[in-house]
Design a protein around this motif. Structure first.
Motif, PDB file in Angstrom:
ATOM      1  N   TYR A   1       5.912   3.333  -8.690  1.00 40.62           N
ATOM      2  CA  TYR A   1       5.524   4.742  -8.572  1.00 40.62           C
ATOM      3  C   TYR A   1       5.364   5.502  -9.955  1.00 40.62           C
ATOM      4  O   TYR A   1       5.184   6.867 -10.075  1.00 40.62           O
ATOM      5  CB  TYR A   1       6.585   5.730  -7.774  1.00 40.62           C
ATOM      6  CG  TYR A   1       6.756   5.010  -6.430  1.00 40.62           C
ATOM      7  CD1 TYR A   1       5.780   5.247  -5.533  1.00 40.62           C
ATOM      8  CD2 TYR A   1       7.726   4.406  -5.891  1.00 40.62           C
ATOM      9  CE1 TYR A   1       5.844   4.789  -3.983  1.00 40.62           C
ATOM     10  CE2 TYR A   1       8.153   3.750  -4.782  1.00 40.62           C
ATOM     11  CZ  TYR A   1       6.931   4.022  -3.641  1.00 40.62           C
ATOM     12  OH  TYR A   1       7.073   3.546  -2.437  1.00 40.62           O
TER      13      TYR A   1
ATOM     14  N   GLY B   1       0.421   2.382  -6.909  1.00 36.60           N
ATOM     15  CA  GLY B   1       1.141   2.437  -5.744  1.00 36.60           C
ATOM     16  C   GLY B   1       0.836   1.195  -4.693  1.00 36.60           C
ATOM     17  O   GLY B   1       0.791   1.079  -3.555  1.00 36.60           O
TER      18      GLY B   1
ATOM     19  N   VAL C   1       8.539  11.608  -9.373  1.00 37.46           N
ATOM     20  CA  VAL C   1       9.146  11.654  -8.005  1.00 37.46           C
ATOM     21  C   VAL C   1       9.760  12.844  -7.506  1.00 37.46           C
ATOM     22  O   VAL C   1      10.657  13.451  -8.261  1.00 37.46           O
ATOM     23  CB  VAL C   1      10.079  10.171  -7.793  1.00 37.46           C
ATOM     24  CG1 VAL C   1      10.702  10.462  -6.207  1.00 37.46           C
ATOM     25  CG2 VAL C   1       9.325   9.276  -8.065  1.00 37.46           C
TER      26      VAL C   1
ATOM     27  N   ILE D   1      10.980   2.804  -8.982  1.00 38.13           N
ATOM     28  CA  ILE D   1      10.081   3.870  -9.209  1.00 38.13           C
ATOM     29  C   ILE D   1       9.165   3.421 -10.129  1.00 38.13           C
ATOM     30  O   ILE D   1       8.058   3.670 -10.634  1.00 38.13           O
ATOM     31  CB  ILE D   1      11.101   5.182  -9.606  1.00 38.13           C
ATOM     32  CG1 ILE D   1      11.545   5.567  -8.648  1.00 38.13           C
ATOM     33  CG2 ILE D   1      10.018   6.351 -10.465  1.00 38.13           C
ATOM     34  CD1 ILE D   1      12.715   6.905  -8.874  1.00 38.13           C
TER      35      ILE D   1
ATOM     36  N   ARG E   1       2.582   6.344  -2.792  1.00 36.11           N
ATOM     37  CA  ARG E   1       2.723   7.129  -3.813  1.00 36.11           C
ATOM     38  C   ARG E   1       2.416   8.606  -3.762  1.00 36.11           C
ATOM     39  O   ARG E   1       3.059   9.342  -4.169  1.00 36.11           O
ATOM     40  CB  ARG E   1       1.828   6.639  -5.016  1.00 36.11           C
ATOM     41  CG  ARG E   1       1.993   7.075  -6.300  1.00 36.11           C
ATOM     42  CD  ARG E   1       0.946   6.365  -7.316  1.00 36.11           C
ATOM     43  NE  ARG E   1       1.482   6.477  -8.957  1.00 36.11           N
ATOM     44  CZ  ARG E   1       1.587   7.733  -9.576  1.00 36.11           C
ATOM     45  NH1 ARG E   1       1.191   8.807  -8.794  1.00 36.11           N
ATOM     46  NH2 ARG E   1       1.793   7.703 -10.511  1.00 36.11           N
TER      47      ARG E   1
ATOM     48  N   VAL F   1       5.446  11.199  -5.080  1.00 41.36           N
ATOM     49  CA  VAL F   1       5.135  11.595  -6.372  1.00 41.36           C
ATOM     50  C   VAL F   1       4.296  13.229  -6.468  1.00 41.36           C
ATOM     51  O   VAL F   1       3.405  13.001  -5.862  1.00 41.36           O
ATOM     52  CB  VAL F   1       4.011  10.649  -7.262  1.00 41.36           C
ATOM     53  CG1 VAL F   1       3.881  11.015  -8.595  1.00 41.36           C
ATOM     54  CG2 VAL F   1       4.884   9.315  -7.404  1.00 41.36           C
TER      55      VAL F   1
END
Length: 123
Positions: A72, A78, A99, A68, A89, A93
């Motif tokens: 992300y 991403g 997330v 992450i 992404r 997200v």
């Protein structure tokens, strides 16, 4: 063009002459610390957190946090080497930059993480 998350993560670390295991060895080994890091990056209910605590090791949780953070986080586009990381992404997200629960399941699957006691669909 696309690149699977696991491949992107392994290749990213290889640039620094590291492996996933090297990074996990250096991360917080306490499950509580790993959960706190995950909670900062993902929107999870207390039920979700309890499920994760019971069914994943601290190394599994740290692997989620690492993926992450690298691919992300709010500052990450991403992408990896101009390739779109899968899951994207946009798939994982939410509007708040964290997330989502569904996104976390996609990341788990992409990393090959499975709950110890139940199929992932119970999460």
């Amino acid at each position: 063009m696309y690149v699977p998350l696991r491949k992107a993560l392994e290749d990213f670390l290889k640039q620094f002459d590291l492996t996933v295991e090297d990074i996990l060895d250096a991360m917080d080994e306490s499950k509580e610390g790993a959960i706190e890091s995950l909670k900062m990056r993902a929107n999870l209910t207390e039920k979700d957190i309890k499920f994760i605590e019971q069914n994943f090791t601290s190394r599994d949780i740290n692997l989620l946090v690492l993926a992450i953070q690298v691919f992300y986080s709010p500052t990450s586009p991403g992408l990896y080497r101009n390739l779109l990381v899968i899951p994207t992404r946009d798939e994982v997200v939410g509007p708040d930059g964290k997330v989502t629960r569904e996104g976390l399941v996609k990341i788990m699957r992409a990393l090959g993480l499975r709950p110890r006691n139940l199929p992932i669909r119970h999460f």
